[in-house]
Motif scaffolding. Structure first.
Motif, PDB file in Angstrom:
ATOM      1  N   ALA A 114       0.829  -1.203   0.000  1.00  0.00           N
ATOM      2  CA  ALA A 114       0.000   0.000   0.000  1.00  0.00           C
ATOM      3  C   ALA A 114       0.867   1.257   0.000  1.00  0.00           C
ATOM      4  O   ALA A 114       0.583   2.230  -0.722  1.00  0.00           O
ATOM      5  CB  ALA A 114      -0.935  -0.008   1.207  1.00  0.00           C
ATOM      6  N   GLU A 115       1.932   1.242   0.787  1.00  0.00           N
ATOM      7  CA  GLU A 115       2.831   2.398   0.818  1.00  0.00           C
ATOM      8  C   GLU A 115       3.553   2.558  -0.519  1.00  0.00           C
ATOM      9  O   GLU A 115       3.719   3.679  -1.027  1.00  0.00           O
ATOM     10  CB  GLU A 115       3.852   2.226   1.946  1.00  0.00           C
ATOM     11  CG  GLU A 115       3.236   2.301   3.344  1.00  0.00           C
ATOM     12  CD  GLU A 115       4.200   1.860   4.425  1.00  0.00           C
ATOM     13  OE1 GLU A 115       5.389   1.594   4.097  1.00  0.00           O
ATOM     14  OE2 GLU A 115       3.773   1.770   5.594  1.00  0.00           O
ATOM     15  N   LEU A 116       3.980   1.451  -1.111  1.00  0.00           N
ATOM     16  CA  LEU A 116       4.661   1.503  -2.399  1.00  0.00           C
ATOM     17  C   LEU A 116       3.722   2.028  -3.473  1.00  0.00           C
ATOM     18  O   LEU A 116       4.100   2.860  -4.313  1.00  0.00           O
ATOM     19  CB  LEU A 116       5.169   0.107  -2.761  1.00  0.00           C
ATOM     20  CG  LEU A 116       6.079  -0.019  -3.979  1.00  0.00           C
ATOM     21  CD1 LEU A 116       7.378   0.749  -3.751  1.00  0.00           C
ATOM     22  CD2 LEU A 116       6.373  -1.486  -4.279  1.00  0.00           C
ATOM     23  N   GLY A 117       2.457   1.549  -3.446  1.00  0.00           N
ATOM     24  CA  GLY A 117       1.491   1.996  -4.441  1.00  0.00           C
ATOM     25  C   GLY A 117       1.147   3.471  -4.319  1.00  0.00           C
ATOM     26  O   GLY A 117       0.818   4.128  -5.327  1.00  0.00           O
ATOM     27  N   ALA A 118       1.221   4.014  -3.117  1.00  0.00           N
ATOM     28  CA  ALA A 118       0.920   5.441  -2.938  1.00  0.00           C
ATOM     29  C   ALA A 118       1.940   6.311  -3.665  1.00  0.00           C
ATOM     30  O   ALA A 118       1.594   7.373  -4.204  1.00  0.00           O
ATOM     31  CB  ALA A 118       0.911   5.777  -1.445  1.00  0.00           C
ATOM     32  N   ASP A 119       3.191   5.851  -3.698  1.00  0.00           N
ATOM     33  CA  ASP A 119       4.244   6.617  -4.368  1.00  0.00           C
ATOM     34  C   ASP A 119       4.444   6.190  -5.814  1.00  0.00           C
ATOM     35  O   ASP A 119       5.029   6.947  -6.600  1.00  0.00           O
ATOM     36  CB  ASP A 119       5.569   6.439  -3.610  1.00  0.00           C
ATOM     37  CG  ASP A 119       5.537   7.041  -2.214  1.00  0.00           C
ATOM     38  OD1 ASP A 119       4.814   8.038  -2.012  1.00  0.00           O
ATOM     39  OD2 ASP A 119       6.220   6.492  -1.331  1.00  0.00           O
ATOM     40  N   HIS A 120       3.963   4.992  -6.148  1.00  0.00           N
ATOM     41  CA  HIS A 120       4.176   4.450  -7.495  1.00  0.00           C
ATOM     42  C   HIS A 120       2.858   3.864  -7.998  1.00  0.00           C
ATOM     43  O   HIS A 120       2.618   2.654  -7.867  1.00  0.00           O
ATOM     44  CB  HIS A 120       5.276   3.391  -7.469  1.00  0.00           C
ATOM     45  CG  HIS A 120       6.600   3.919  -7.008  1.00  0.00           C
ATOM     46  ND1 HIS A 120       7.453   4.612  -7.830  1.00  0.00           N
ATOM     47  CD2 HIS A 120       7.197   3.877  -5.782  1.00  0.00           C
ATOM     48  CE1 HIS A 120       8.527   4.960  -7.152  1.00  0.00           C
ATOM     49  NE2 HIS A 120       8.405   4.540  -5.907  1.00  0.00           N
ATOM     50  N   PRO A 121       2.005   4.704  -8.579  1.00  0.00           N
ATOM     51  CA  PRO A 121       0.661   4.257  -8.966  1.00  0.00           C
ATOM     52  C   PRO A 121       0.637   3.215 -10.062  1.00  0.00           C
ATOM     53  O   PRO A 121      -0.415   2.642 -10.350  1.00  0.00           O
ATOM     54  CB  PRO A 121      -0.015   5.558  -9.423  1.00  0.00           C
ATOM     55  CG  PRO A 121       1.101   6.489  -9.774  1.00  0.00           C
ATOM     56  CD  PRO A 121       2.222   6.145  -8.845  1.00  0.00           C
ATOM     57  N   GLY A 122       1.788   2.902 -10.674  1.00  0.00           N
ATOM     58  CA  GLY A 122       1.824   1.854 -11.687  1.00  0.00           C
ATOM     59  C   GLY A 122       1.863   0.453 -11.094  1.00  0.00           C
ATOM     60  O   GLY A 122       1.649  -0.532 -11.811  1.00  0.00           O
ATOM     61  N   LEU A 123       2.119   0.343  -9.795  1.00  0.00           N
ATOM     62  CA  LEU A 123       2.129  -0.967  -9.140  1.00  0.00           C
ATOM     63  C   LEU A 123       0.763  -1.642  -9.272  1.00  0.00           C
ATOM     64  O   LEU A 123      -0.269  -1.001  -9.089  1.00  0.00           O
ATOM     65  CB  LEU A 123       2.468  -0.804  -7.657  1.00  0.00           C
ATOM     66  CG  LEU A 123       2.392  -2.074  -6.803  1.00  0.00           C
ATOM     67  CD1 LEU A 123       3.567  -2.992  -7.092  1.00  0.00           C
ATOM     68  CD2 LEU A 123       2.332  -1.725  -5.315  1.00  0.00           C
ATOM     69  N   THR A 124       0.780  -2.945  -9.570  1.00  0.00           N
ATOM     70  CA  THR A 124      -0.456  -3.717  -9.641  1.00  0.00           C
ATOM     71  C   THR A 124      -0.453  -4.766  -8.542  1.00  0.00           C
ATOM     72  O   THR A 124       0.525  -5.503  -8.389  1.00  0.00           O
ATOM     73  CB  THR A 124      -0.596  -4.425 -11.008  1.00  0.00           C
ATOM     74  OG1 THR A 124      -0.536  -3.455 -12.054  1.00  0.00           O
ATOM     75  CG2 THR A 124      -1.910  -5.186 -11.100  1.00  0.00           C
ATOM     76  N   VAL A 125      -1.540  -4.821  -7.772  1.00  0.00           N
ATOM     77  CA  VAL A 125      -1.669  -5.819  -6.714  1.00  0.00           C
ATOM     78  C   VAL A 125      -2.740  -6.823  -7.124  1.00  0.00           C
ATOM     79  O   VAL A 125      -3.883  -6.445  -7.409  1.00  0.00           O
ATOM     80  CB  VAL A 125      -2.053  -5.174  -5.365  1.00  0.00           C
ATOM     81  CG1 VAL A 125      -2.182  -6.251  -4.287  1.00  0.00           C
ATOM     82  CG2 VAL A 125      -1.012  -4.133  -4.954  1.00  0.00           C
ATOM     83  N   THR A 126      -2.372  -8.088  -7.171  1.00  0.00           N
ATOM     84  CA  THR A 126      -3.302  -9.162  -7.516  1.00  0.00           C
ATOM     85  C   THR A 126      -3.761  -9.846  -6.238  1.00  0.00           C
ATOM     86  O   THR A 126      -2.931 -10.288  -5.437  1.00  0.00           O
ATOM     87  CB  THR A 126      -2.632 -10.190  -8.439  1.00  0.00           C
ATOM     88  OG1 THR A 126      -2.189  -9.529  -9.625  1.00  0.00           O
ATOM     89  CG2 THR A 126      -3.599 -11.294  -8.813  1.00  0.00           C
ATOM     90  N   ARG A 144      -4.309   0.151  -8.698  1.00  0.00           N
ATOM     91  CA  ARG A 144      -4.460  -0.913  -9.689  1.00  0.00           C
ATOM     92  C   ARG A 144      -4.541  -2.273  -9.003  1.00  0.00           C
ATOM     93  O   ARG A 144      -3.677  -2.627  -8.192  1.00  0.00           O
ATOM     94  CB  ARG A 144      -3.270  -0.903 -10.656  1.00  0.00           C
ATOM     95  CG  ARG A 144      -3.194   0.326 -11.526  1.00  0.00           C
ATOM     96  CD  ARG A 144      -1.814   0.444 -12.186  1.00  0.00           C
ATOM     97  NE  ARG A 144      -1.433  -0.752 -12.911  1.00  0.00           N
ATOM     98  CZ  ARG A 144      -1.722  -0.994 -14.188  1.00  0.00           C
ATOM     99  NH1 ARG A 144      -2.441  -0.108 -14.879  1.00  0.00           N
ATOM    100  NH2 ARG A 144      -1.316  -2.092 -14.770  1.00  0.00           N
ATOM    101  N   VAL A 145      -5.566  -3.050  -9.342  1.00  0.00           N
ATOM    102  CA  VAL A 145      -5.710  -4.399  -8.814  1.00  0.00           C
ATOM    103  C   VAL A 145      -6.079  -5.360  -9.942  1.00  0.00           C
ATOM    104  O   VAL A 145      -6.604  -4.953 -10.977  1.00  0.00           O
ATOM    105  CB  VAL A 145      -6.775  -4.500  -7.696  1.00  0.00           C
ATOM    106  CG1 VAL A 145      -6.401  -3.630  -6.505  1.00  0.00           C
ATOM    107  CG2 VAL A 145      -8.165  -4.167  -8.218  1.00  0.00           C
ATOM    108  N   ALA A 146      -5.783  -6.627  -9.689  1.00  0.00           N
ATOM    109  CA  ALA A 146      -6.213  -7.716 -10.567  1.00  0.00           C
ATOM    110  C   ALA A 146      -6.784  -8.818  -9.687  1.00  0.00           C
ATOM    111  O   ALA A 146      -6.449  -8.936  -8.504  1.00  0.00           O
ATOM    112  CB  ALA A 146      -5.043  -8.240 -11.399  1.00  0.00           C
TER     113      ALA A 146
END
Length: 413
Positions: A114-126, A144-146
């Motif tokens: 969650a912290e990584l995604g806040a700074d890097h919106p290209g991260l995808t969490v499945t 971004r989620v899958a």
């Protein structure tokens, strides 16, 4: 880099003179990884799927040298744990390109994602459970989620890797469409994901493609035009046994494309084992040769702490006598120094007869080899040497007993 590189590298194809020199210099047991072979395998796979987005499944081998090699070759990285995300970034991966496949993720893993995604919106969490998405939302994640799909079809070399029919993995197939509607209200739903098994060779390919077709049908049901990608995972195998034929990746590519059919979303694939398995060997020294009425028992300094796959999966790994490849062949049992009957690499295996102080090579050790190495019997983990352009370098030093006991000593300070 040539698409025509050999489809499989047998243990006999290694340079035995170089392996002997490396063992003499660095000791045994010793992992030796050929980074050029890693890049060749990735290139061959990617060439078979020119229209797909090919990622590397880091869990097969997270060594920094391997990750750097694949990043240089153009691969993106798929991670299954917080530590893999961190290691990919340390190797130079752009966090905005990473995909994190969360399997029953611990709180610390989701906190990090969650912290990584806040700074890097290209991260995808499945996510493979409704709880995972609820826990992400509770952390303020709305990126971004899958959805990981459980297609109910499992394939692969062992029941313990047939993830496609294991309830641990993924959302039940019939529940995905409803969940997709819910997630579109809460996140940026960008894809579907499925991984049905590991070590798939020709005999498993039909079932593998049947699962792929089932997931592609589901993608169309949930409106694939509104999805960025459908990730069909990895699972493509390599022949560990000498009489097994390697996959013809051009044929595999055609069969996968046929199974997928028309799909608006981009195809993603995540090879892991295929990329690294035959890129690495373990060198181990013979310390004991014991004749018994039942077998000739060859004792070596590698053990299930060095390579646990034979004990865990009953896996076959080819073994060659590097010191005397032309010596007469006879059936032997090869085992390590651990006090358990599980610490056996083979029984009744034809090998050029080993003698004490010979050097043996255990092949196809690149996938889930060092990844599963451990300190059972307080054995320090081995060193790893990488060879690139014919030149070797140490990429992991051999652990010492100080390394083994450090966490206990530091706890007392």
């Amino acid at each position: 880099m040539s698409h025509s590189s050999p489809a499989v590298r047998r243990v006999a194809d290694w340079d035995f003179d170089q392996l002997s020199s490396l063992a003499a210099e660095h000791g045994t047991p010793l992992y030796v990884v050929d980074l050029d072979r890693v890049a060749e395998n990735y290139e061959r796979f990617a060439s078979a799927f020119p229209d797909a987005h090919v990622m590397y499944a880091a869990k097969a081998h997270t060594g920094r040298a391997v990750l750097e090699t694949l990043l240089d070759a153009g691969a993106d990285i798929e991670c299954a744990a917080r530590g893999e995300l961190q290691r990919a970034i340390q190797a130079g991966a752009d966090p905005d390109t990473l995909q994190y496949t969360a399997v029953n993720p611990p709180d610390a893993d989701l906190d990090y994602a969650a912290e990584l995604g806040a700074d890097h919106p290209g991260l995808t969490v499945t996510g493979g459970a409704r709880d995972t998405f609820d826990r992400l939302e509770a952390r303020g994640y709305d990126g971004r989620v899958a959805i990981r799909v459980n297609p109910g079809i499992g394939t692969g070399h062992h029941e313990k890797v047939a993830t496609g029919k294991d309830a641990k993995f993924g959302i039940p197939y019939d529940e995905v469409a409803e969940l997709a509607e819910d997630l579109r209200e809460r996140f940026d739903l960008v894809g579907l994901h499925a991984h049905v098994g590991s070590g798939v060779l020709h005999d498993d390919l039909e079932d593998h493609c049947r699962a792929i077709a089932k997931v592609a049908d589901l993608a169309r049901e949930v409106d694939d035009a509104d999805l960025e990608f459908v990730d069909f995972g990895g699972g493509f195998g390599v022949p560990y046994r000498e009489d097994e034929e390697p996959l013809d990746m051009d044929v595999v590519g055609e069969k996968v494309r046929e199974a997928v059919g028309d799909l608006a979303a981009q195809i993603k694939l995540e090879p892991g084992r295929y990329v690294v398995a035959d890129s690495e060997v373990i060198l181990t020294g013979v310390n004991t040769v014991k004749e018994t009425p039942e077998a000739t028992v060859v004792g070596v300094d590698a053990s299930l702490a060095t390579l646990i796959r034979p004990a865990m999966f009953d896996s076959y790994h080819p073994i060659a006598n590097v010191s005397a490849p032309d010596r007469a062949v006879e059936p032997v049992a090869v085992g390590g120094p651990c006090c358990t009957s599980a610490d056996v690499f083979c029984t009744d295996r034809p090998v050029a007869r080993p003698e004490r102080e010979d050097l043996l090579a255990i092949g196809n050790a690149g996938a889930y080899g060092y990844e599963l190495a451990n300190q059972f019997h307080s054995q320090p983990r081995p060193a790893e040497v990488a060879v690139e352009g014919g030149e070797p370098r140490v990429v992991r030093r051999r652990e010492t007993m100080d390394d083994v006991t450090r966490v206990e000593r530091e706890a007392e300070e």
